[in-house]
Design an enzyme around this catalytic site. Structure first.
Site, mmCIF file in Angstrom:
data_model
loop_
_atom_site.group_PDB
_atom_site.id
_atom_site.type_symbol
_atom_site.label_atom_id
_atom_site.label_comp_id
_atom_site.label_asym_id
_atom_site.label_seq_id
_atom_site.Cartn_x
_atom_site.Cartn_y
_atom_site.Cartn_z
ATOM 1 N N GLU A 7 -4.884 -8.647 -0.790
ATOM 2 C CA GLU A 7 -6.162 -8.468 0.387
ATOM 3 C C GLU A 7 -7.433 -7.842 0.143
ATOM 4 O O GLU A 7 -7.837 -7.082 -0.912
ATOM 5 C CB GLU A 7 -5.134 -6.731 1.416
ATOM 6 C CG GLU A 7 -3.941 -6.950 1.816
ATOM 7 C CD GLU A 7 -3.796 -5.541 2.808
ATOM 8 O OE1 GLU A 7 -4.528 -4.792 2.965
ATOM 9 O OE2 GLU A 7 -2.795 -5.752 3.257
ATOM 10 N N GLU A 36 1.071 -1.120 -0.163
ATOM 11 C CA GLU A 36 0.013 0.010 0.313
ATOM 12 C C GLU A 36 0.909 1.340 -0.282
ATOM 13 O O GLU A 36 1.180 2.228 0.640
ATOM 14 C CB GLU A 36 -0.793 0.042 1.007
ATOM 15 C CG GLU A 36 -1.599 -0.539 1.243
ATOM 16 C CD GLU A 36 -3.250 -0.707 1.786
ATOM 17 O OE1 GLU A 36 -3.358 -0.528 3.198
ATOM 18 O OE2 GLU A 36 -3.855 -2.027 2.346
#
Length: 514
Positions: free
Chosen positions: A317, A194
């Site tokens: 994810e 991220e």
């Protein structure tokens, strides 16, 4: 005359409703050669809440079977569903984790503050050696996320060497001093996490430059060619995917990630894991099915730059994210797991299966005691969630050949909004056994699925079904078997075709053999 017209109207009404309750499914032979990679069925374990500490890694005094401090009933449950890979140490945690703090004698390891998740102090007793021992016990491949956000190129370079080099060097000497003679040969390697947010708040162009630099120094060693996974987009940030595909050479990355969570309400007030009405149930399912659009549109961008599909889309994810259970630490993300969550998991896995030409790795968040967990623990107690049983059913698809489908489903409506009631995927394994997974999202109607199977021979059909009286049903430590699979008798052979009576709010696995 009025009586005749009334009877005719009733008949037409009946036929209309019956038609609404019918679906058609055509299963075709696979001419593309696409295989459903077992790595689509991966999992994720971050240093977050009670996932690692008090989940996998427990107090040495806890009265459960352990190897060292690894909890073996959890290990055995995950082995049963054939867990293919495990992602670690994060998540946001990965970009503040310095691997040298987690090796060597445990009583000499420095403590650290987990600033992302609850501000708790960790003693680093679970580090590289412990994680790789866990993977060995699970029989799965490790997927390690490296620190780009607060780390250095040298730090990642040395970690790869420590893990994978079998020659003579300072890192291999250190590894041997710490008790591991042979390298682990870890293949899956995430270069940051991220990076658009908690992993450094970078622009897409900045991350692409960083990735290329880090990728050069993350070396391949004999027997350990790295499958490097670049940080991809959050949800519908298609520009991020475009930028990475434009600026990272295809031969430098095995995969490009995508993160998407199904949030029932919004990020400020996500909604309860157990107390929700049908409107919220419907909204959740609609948001879950949005994964189809995300995967399709990100894949289309990747296809433009990579028509041969050399780079995998790694959805590392995903899952449902609700409010934490009342009375628990909000930073620990502990939530219950209902039949609704099982339907989310099954629908998502069907989407991944049907896009297996591009989606070749995925990781549900997270394995134990966090978010959409497979397993919940309370001291010596352990239970399996409805989501666990979805993975138990769907393991039949691992490394099987995709059978493309054409599905015409009735709609499940709420107000002016509509979604397909039924989703599905199909495969044939190396023993020529056909498996079909079907999901009925409609909580009220049984859906009759008329299935045509082209050019595939089979004689018998068996099935299992996962459902419950309410979509809010959960397994608890007091009643751990409320939601679990049962034998399914609603599938009947009709020539070479199949008729299936799909119960409301259910997941069904069918197995067809010669």
């Amino acid at each position: 005359m009025k009586k005749i017209l009334s009877s005719l109207a009733a008949l037409l009404s009946f036929l209309y409703v019956a038609g609404q309750n019918d679906a058609t499914l055509t299963i075709q032979q696979n001419n593309t050669g696409a295989t459903i990679s077992r790595h689509i069925y991966g999992h994720f374990s971050e240093h977050l809440g009670r996932c690692i500490y008090d989940g996998f890694w427990v107090d040495e005094k806890l009265p459960v079977k352990k190897k060292d401090r690894i909890r073996l009933d959890v290990v055995e449950a995950l082995k049963k569903i054939q867990i293919p890979n495990l992602r670690w140490p994060g998540g946001c945690f990965a970009d503040e984790y310095h691997w040298r703090d987690g090796i060597g004698p445990r009583d000499q390891r420095p403590k650290m503050v987990n600033t992302n998740w609850g501000g708790v102090t960790e003693d680093n007793s679970f580090g590289t050696h412990e994680f790789l021992e866990l993977c060995s016990l699970l029989g799965c491949e490790p997927y390690i996320s490296g620190n780009v956000g607060s780390g250095t190129v040298e730090e990642m370079n040395k970690w790869v060497e420590y893990l994978n080099f079998n020659g003579e060097s300072p890192m291999t000497k250190m590894r041997k001093q710490n008790g591991r003679e042979e390298p682990w040969n870890v293949h899956f390697w995430g270069v940051g996490n991220e990076s658009w947010g908690c992993g450094g708040n970078m622009t897409a162009a900045r991350y692409a430059d960083e990735y290329r630099r880090y990728a050069v120094f993350a070396k391949n060693y004999p027997g350990a060619a790295l499958k490097k996974i670049a940080c991809g987009a959050s949800s519908d940030d298609y520009k991020w995917t475009e930028t990475e595909m434009q600026n990272i050479p295809l031969n430098q990355m095995w995969g490009l990630s995508l993160h998407y969570y199904t949030v029932p309400r919004n990020w400020q007030k996500k909604g309860s894991a157990t107390a929700f009405d049908e409107q919220e149930y419907f909204t959740t399912m609609k948001k879950c099915l949005y994964m189809e659009e995300l995967v399709s549109r990100h894949s289309a961008i990747m296809d433009h730059y990579d028509p041969q599909k050399r780079v995998a889309l790694a959805v590392d994810e995903w899952g449902i994210w609700t409010d934490v259970e009342p009375g628990t630490n909000p930073g620990f993300l502990y939530q219950q797991n209902s039949l609704r969550d099982a339907l989310v998991a099954a629908s998502t896995l069907n989407i991944f299966n049907n896009h297996c030409d591009r989606v070749r790795l995925a990781n549900l968040a997270q394995t134990v005691n966090v978010l959409q967990a497979l397993i919940l623990t309370d001291k010596e107690k352990m239970l399996l969630t409805p989501t666990y049983y979805v993975f138990d059913l769907f393991k039949a698809h691992q490394d099987a050949k995709l059978l493309p489908i054409l599905l015409n489903s009735p709609e499940y409506s709420m107000g002016d909004e509509k979604i397909p009631s039924v989703n599905a995927s199909a495969s044939v394994d190396s023993n020529n056994v056909i498996h079909v997974t079907l999901v009925n999202l409609d909580p009220h109607r049984t859906i009759n699925v008329s299935t045509q199977i082209s050019n595939l021979s089979w004689k018998t059909v068996d099935g299992q079904v996962l459902t419950a009286a309410k979509y809010t049903a959960v397994n608890t430590f007091e009643a751990p078997h409320t939601v679990q699979p049962a034998k399914f008798n609603g599938a009947k052979k009709n020539g070479n075709n199949l008729n299936v009576s799909l119960p409301p709010q259910s997941v069904v696995l069918l197995e067809m053999k010669n």
